[in-house]
Design a protein around this motif. Structure first.
Motif, mmCIF file in Angstrom:
data_model
loop_
_atom_site.group_PDB
_atom_site.id
_atom_site.type_symbol
_atom_site.label_atom_id
_atom_site.label_comp_id
_atom_site.label_asym_id
_atom_site.label_seq_id
_atom_site.Cartn_x
_atom_site.Cartn_y
_atom_site.Cartn_z
ATOM 1 N N GLY A 430 0.839 -1.199 0.000
ATOM 2 C CA GLY A 430 0.000 0.000 0.000
ATOM 3 C C GLY A 430 0.873 1.248 0.000
ATOM 4 O O GLY A 430 2.019 1.211 0.472
ATOM 5 N N ASP A 431 0.354 2.350 -0.519
ATOM 6 C CA ASP A 431 1.151 3.591 -0.555
ATOM 7 C C ASP A 431 1.536 4.034 0.856
ATOM 8 O O ASP A 431 2.675 4.440 1.114
ATOM 9 N N GLY A 432 0.594 3.913 1.787
ATOM 10 C CA GLY A 432 0.890 4.293 3.165
ATOM 11 C C GLY A 432 1.976 3.410 3.751
ATOM 12 O O GLY A 432 2.956 3.905 4.319
ATOM 13 N N ASN A 457 -1.332 2.447 -5.068
ATOM 14 C CA ASN A 457 -1.366 3.849 -4.676
ATOM 15 C C ASN A 457 -2.804 4.376 -4.742
ATOM 16 O O ASN A 457 -3.255 4.906 -5.752
ATOM 17 N N ASN A 458 -3.512 4.218 -3.624
ATOM 18 C CA ASN A 458 -4.890 4.732 -3.552
ATOM 19 C C ASN A 458 -4.939 6.074 -2.823
ATOM 20 O O ASN A 458 -6.009 6.556 -2.484
ATOM 21 N N ARG A 459 -3.755 6.617 -2.559
ATOM 22 C CA ARG A 459 -3.629 7.932 -1.930
ATOM 23 C C ARG A 459 -4.447 8.022 -0.644
ATOM 24 O O ARG A 459 -5.153 9.004 -0.395
ATOM 25 N N SER A 460 -4.325 6.962 0.138
ATOM 26 C CA SER A 460 -5.150 6.897 1.345
ATOM 27 C C SER A 460 -4.616 5.854 2.327
ATOM 28 O O SER A 460 -3.991 4.875 1.926
ATOM 29 N N TYR A 461 -4.866 6.088 3.607
ATOM 30 C CA TYR A 461 -4.809 5.018 4.598
ATOM 31 C C TYR A 461 -6.205 4.392 4.574
ATOM 32 O O TYR A 461 -6.982 4.522 5.530
HETATM 33 MG MG LIG Z 1 -3.314 3.321 0.658
#
Ligand SMILES: [Mg+2]
Ligand SMILES: Cc1ncc(C[n+]2csc(CCOP(=O)(O)OP(=O)(O)O)c2C)c(N)n1
Length: 569
Positions: A430-432, A457-461
């Motif tokens: 995950g991105d985070g 990369n969903n730009r999120s937690y």
């Molecule tokens: Mg994420």
């Protein structure tokens, strides 16, 4: 413990390294400082491979990944209490994975400690959280014997983490003696009484029985044995939520994993009267939620353990196979079956499908994809045989470092593993999660490791948005949401990777992703793909999810099981 001393005399550091390499510990993940300089200098006259990591969490996670694949410890070399502290989260994951590891923590010279110099700190307090064995070597003569004991404790069942604190003057002092560690394996199996009691339960067909498999029975041999038992007795097989190492794919039994979401896990376990656990912890919820179960074994279900962690799990499962007369039973094996290559706008499920469609034979998957990895097990079930390494202790920032260690363990210096087969590593992160230990990319490049990094990369937690709904926290507005949001300042992982020398590309469509993945797999060395995906649960789906999860305990079990399959296949 008795130790054989070797003849050559040297300084403490040389004796220590020789003790490690004598025991087959020939890889050390390092982030050194001044107090470790004699150890560093001693590397050149040794057979130790030293792998520089630019953050201690990378070193400790890499040692974990290495141990999972090599089935022997790696060493770490860390700088005093602060360096060890930086490595703590991945040491925690390694402790939960029950992998062997030997930490060497440099310390100030003994006579220097009284001055409370800037880097002086309480190393033991930091080490205690994760180490089954801790010792400060107090003399150069003793350091070899101390190291041998550290290795023995780490390697023997139950495998664990040893931490040896090495004061600088003990390291540089003369009169060090290398010692041969005693690595005779322990072979005690489950008692005959336990085996026959469990066999009786399994053979009493009226009782609904499930078997929960963990740690050492998740590779081919253990899985085949478990499948024979299940085929013979009708017992249902599960694996623990976050396996240390799970062997999967075509030609192996495909065992259902217990779900992370406790509401789903409860559904999976509902209706069983006996739960036979083989080398796993009892199923519990990751967190407490108001009004929900913490302990996930149904009230009327009796729990049995085949082995304790000291015992030989594989030998014991074979004994159980014999006791239920399943030796000649055919195990149920997963047929070869890959998903089709996906098309159209990219999302997390399509990433998982492409991985299932393209992954090479004998790959290692390090999975820290979080919410984006929900479909990974189903997409890869019939792919060529592979190993999956997961987030055993829930402390994120583990997927990339574990990939570093796994790649090194899966490949000796001529590019082959010990079976002569190359093992490429694919890590989904995950991105985070990626941002915790992003320095891993540098080591992948520096060591030219064959790792494909896929950042979801969903730009999120995103998972925390689900948790926010699930815990029933009230009053969460924009301030709260901004603590889970990575979209305001977008992370360009391609630039980040390129800045550390790694070839990288972005994918926003499935076609771009397929092509990038095929290329990354085909070309040796590390690659990164920044997969731009929406969160799996957003908007209405996110709002509805907690209600669906809440309803699961109230609707009839077959319906709940079907709903669970739909949400998390
Ligand atoms: Mg994420
Ligand atoms: C060491 C540590 N710090 C914080 C957390 C809390 N945490 C769990 S998941 C998560 C975010 C994961 O984000 P990402 O990797 O992007 O996956 P996504 O949820 O978006 O699928 C955080 C911060 C944790 N589990 N471990």
């Amino acid at each position: 413990m008795s130790h054989r001393m070797s003849k050559g005399k040297s300084n403490g550091a040389k004796a220590l390294i020789k003790t490690l390499t004598n025991a087959g510990i020939d890889t050390c993940f390092t982030n050194p400082g001044t107090s470790e300089m004699h150890f560093v200098a001693a590397l050149d006259s040794s057979d130790m491979r030293a792998v520089l990591c630019l953050f201690e969490g990378v070193a400790t996670g890499a040692a974990d990944g290495y141990a999972r694949i090599a089935n022997k410890p790696a060493a770490t070399l860390l700088h005093l209490g602060c360096g060890l502290g930086n490595g703590l989260a991945n040491l925690h994951n390694a402790r939960k994975a029950r992998v062997p590891m030997v930490n060497i923590i440099g310390d100030h010279a003994i006579y220097h400690k009284q001055y409370d110099a800037p880097l002086e700190s309480d190393i033991v307090t930091v080490a205690r959280n994760v180490s089954g064995w801790i010792r400060t070597s107090s003399t150069t003569e003793q350091v070899g014997a101390d190291a041998a004991e550290a290795i023995e404790v780490a390697q023997k069942s139950p495998q664990q983490i040893s931490t040896l604190i090495l004061p600088a003057d003990v390291s540089w002092g003369g009169g060090g003696v290398a010692v041969d560690a005693d690595l005779t394996p322990v072979t005690e199996s489950a008692s005959g009484t336990v085996v026959s009691q469990l066999a009786d339960i399994l053979l009493s067909r009226g009782k609904k029985t499930a078997i929960l498999l963990g740690r050492r029975v998740l590779l081919e041999e253990g899985l085949i044995a478990a499948s024979k038992i299940a085929e013979k007795t009708g017992a249902k097989l599960f694996t623990e939520v976050f396996p240390t190492r799970l062997e999967r794919g075509a030609g192996l039994p495909n065992v259902e994993r217990i779900a992370y979401l406790s509401e789903m896990a409860s559904v999976q376990l509902s209706g069983y009267e006996h739960l036979i656990i083989i080398d796993s912890a009892e199923p519990v919820s990751f967190f407490a939620y108001p009004g929900k179960q913490s302990y996930l074994v149904p009230k009327k279900c009796t729990v049995h353990h085949l082995v304790n962690p000291d015992q030989d799990a594989l030998g014991s499962i074979h004994a159980l196979v014999e006791a239920v007369a399943a030796t000649d039973v055919e195990p149920k094996l997963q047929p070869a079956d890959r998903p089709k290559l996906p098309t159209g706008k990219l999302n997390a499920s399509k990433v998982c499908e492409a991985v299932g469609a393209l992954m090479p034979d004998n790959a290692i998957i390090s999975d820290e994809a979080q919410t984006s990895g929900l479909k990974l097990p189903i997409s890869t079930a019939g792919a060529p045989r592979h190993d999956v390494l997961t987030l055993t202790g829930g402390a994120i920032g583990q997927g990339l470092p574990v990939a570093v260690g796994a790649a090194i363990a899966g490949k000796n210096t001529d590019g082959n593993d010990t079976n002569g087969k190359h093992r490429s590593v694919i890590t989904l992160v995950g991105d985070g999660s990626a941002m915790y230990t992003i320095q891993s990319l540098w080591t992948m490049v520096n060591e030219n490791l064959d790792v494909t990094v896929i950042v979801l990369n969903n730009r999120s937690y995103a998972i925390l948005n689900i948790e926010l709904e699930r815990v029933g926290a009230e009053g969460a507005g924009p301030k709260a949401k901004s603590q889970l949001d990575l979209s305001k300042t977008e992370i360009d992982f391609v630039s980040v990777a390129k800045g550390m020398g790694m070839p990288a590309e972005t994918a926003t469509t499935a076609e771009e992703f397929n092509e990038a993945l095929a290329r990354a797999i085909r070309e040796p060395g590390p690659h990164l793909i920044d997969a731009i995906v929406p969160s799996e649960y957003e908007g209405l789906k996110l709002k509805v999810l907690p209600h669906l999860l809440g309803a699961m305990s109230k609707i009839p079990s077959p319906l709940a099981k079907a709903l669970k399959k739909k949400l998390a296949p």
